[in-house]
Design a protein around this motif. Sequence first.
Motif, PDB file in Angstrom:
ATOM      1  N   SER A 146       0.831  -1.206   0.000  1.00 43.97           N
ATOM      2  CA  SER A 146       0.000   0.000   0.000  1.00 43.97           C
ATOM      3  C   SER A 146       0.862   1.250   0.000  1.00 43.97           C
ATOM      4  N   ASP A 147       1.896   1.269   0.837  1.00 47.20           N
ATOM      5  CA  ASP A 147       2.803   2.423   0.877  1.00 47.20           C
ATOM      6  C   ASP A 147       3.447   2.652  -0.487  1.00 47.20           C
ATOM      7  N   ALA A 148       3.839   1.570  -1.156  1.00 41.34           N
ATOM      8  CA  ALA A 148       4.458   1.696  -2.481  1.00 41.34           C
ATOM      9  C   ALA A 148       3.484   2.288  -3.490  1.00 41.34           C
ATOM     10  N   VAL A 149       2.238   1.850  -3.449  1.00 41.53           N
ATOM     11  CA  VAL A 149       1.233   2.375  -4.388  1.00 41.53           C
ATOM     12  C   VAL A 149       0.995   3.863  -4.121  1.00 41.53           C
TER      13      VAL A 149
ATOM     14  N   LEU B 168      -9.377   0.781  -2.367  1.00 47.11           N
ATOM     15  CA  LEU B 168      -8.814   2.072  -1.972  1.00 47.11           C
ATOM     16  C   LEU B 168      -7.640   2.426  -2.879  1.00 47.11           C
ATOM     17  N   LEU B 169      -6.745   1.475  -3.108  1.00 43.11           N
ATOM     18  CA  LEU B 169      -5.575   1.728  -3.939  1.00 43.11           C
ATOM     19  C   LEU B 169      -5.959   2.002  -5.391  1.00 43.11           C
ATOM     20  N   LEU B 170      -7.025   1.389  -5.859  1.00 42.80           N
ATOM     21  CA  LEU B 170      -7.543   1.694  -7.200  1.00 42.80           C
ATOM     22  C   LEU B 170      -7.875   3.181  -7.297  1.00 42.80           C
ATOM     23  N   GLY B 171      -8.551   3.681  -6.282  1.00 43.16           N
ATOM     24  CA  GLY B 171      -8.867   5.111  -6.260  1.00 43.16           C
ATOM     25  C   GLY B 171      -7.624   5.973  -6.201  1.00 43.16           C
ATOM     26  N   VAL B 172      -6.634   5.547  -5.438  1.00 41.39           N
ATOM     27  CA  VAL B 172      -5.395   6.323  -5.297  1.00 41.39           C
ATOM     28  C   VAL B 172      -4.654   6.409  -6.630  1.00 41.39           C
ATOM     29  N   VAL B 173      -4.558   5.297  -7.353  1.00 45.27           N
ATOM     30  CA  VAL B 173      -3.811   5.332  -8.615  1.00 45.27           C
ATOM     31  C   VAL B 173      -4.554   6.091  -9.710  1.00 45.27           C
ATOM     32  N   LEU B 174      -5.843   6.331  -9.524  1.00 50.91           N
ATOM     33  CA  LEU B 174      -6.594   7.143 -10.485  1.00 50.91           C
ATOM     34  C   LEU B 174      -6.359   8.642 -10.295  1.00 50.91           C
ATOM     35  N   VAL B 175      -5.856   9.039  -9.142  1.00 53.46           N
ATOM     36  CA  VAL B 175      -5.696  10.462  -8.841  1.00 53.46           C
ATOM     37  C   VAL B 175      -4.809  11.195  -9.855  1.00 53.46           C
TER      38      VAL B 175
ATOM     39  N   LEU C  87     -15.815  12.022  -7.663  1.00 54.97           N
ATOM     40  CA  LEU C  87     -16.108  10.592  -7.618  1.00 54.97           C
ATOM     41  C   LEU C  87     -14.848   9.804  -7.229  1.00 54.97           C
ATOM     42  N   ASN C  88     -13.717  10.213  -7.780  1.00 52.65           N
ATOM     43  CA  ASN C  88     -12.454   9.592  -7.435  1.00 52.65           C
ATOM     44  C   ASN C  88     -12.163   9.754  -5.931  1.00 52.65           C
ATOM     45  N   MET C  89     -12.367  10.949  -5.404  1.00 52.70           N
ATOM     46  CA  MET C  89     -12.142  11.186  -3.972  1.00 52.70           C
ATOM     47  C   MET C  89     -13.117  10.372  -3.115  1.00 52.70           C
ATOM     48  N   THR C  90     -14.342  10.248  -3.596  1.00 52.90           N
ATOM     49  CA  THR C  90     -15.347   9.453  -2.884  1.00 52.90           C
ATOM     50  C   THR C  90     -14.951   7.987  -2.847  1.00 52.90           C
ATOM     51  N   LEU C  91     -14.452   7.487  -3.958  1.00 50.63           N
ATOM     52  CA  LEU C  91     -13.999   6.093  -4.021  1.00 50.63           C
ATOM     53  C   LEU C  91     -12.908   5.839  -2.990  1.00 50.63           C
ATOM     54  N   ILE C  92     -11.979   6.767  -2.872  1.00 52.74           N
ATOM     55  CA  ILE C  92     -10.896   6.611  -1.894  1.00 52.74           C
ATOM     56  C   ILE C  92     -11.435   6.700  -0.475  1.00 52.74           C
TER      57      ILE C  92
END
Length: 145
Positions: free
Chosen positions: A33-36, A110-117, A139-144
Motif C-alpha cells: 500500500s505504501d508503495a502504491v 482504496l488503492l484503485l482510487g489512489v492510482v486514479l488520482v 467521484l475519485n475522492m469518494t472512491l478513496i
Amino acid sequence: MTNHQTPTALSKHIHDVLSFKKEFQLERLILFSDAVFAIAITLLVIEIKVPVLADASTHAMKEALAEKTPEFFAFILSFAVIGQFWISHHRMFGYVTGYTNGLLWLNLLLLLGVVLVPFTSGLNSHYGGLDIVWMVYSLNMTLIS
C-alpha cells in the motif's frame, strides 16, 4: 519432536511461527500500500510537462510557467489529498492486528482510487472549468474515502 521438546513446547513453537507469518503477511499488505501511494504521488508530477519554447528567453519562460499554474495547483492539491489519505491509511493500519480477504479487497479498492488520482488531477488541471471534470475528480475522492 526432539527428545527435549514437550508437546506444549512444540505447540507454542507452531503458534509462534504462525503468528510471525500472519504479522509478515500484514506487513506485506502495508508495504504494498505504501508503495502504491508513493508511486501515485510521484506520477502526479509527470502531468506537468516542461515548456517547449520557440524563443528561449526569460520573458517567454515566465509566460510559459504562468500558463502551467493550473497544473501546479492540481499537483499541489492532489499531492496533499493523497498525502492525507496515506496518513489516514497509516493510522488505521496501526490498529489492525489481522486481516481477512475482505480487508485485502477493500484495501485494493482504496488503492484503485489512489492510482486514479494522477489521471483525474490531470483532467482537472487541463479542463477544471468543466463540471463533469469536477464530478469525475469528486467521484475519485469518494472512491478513496
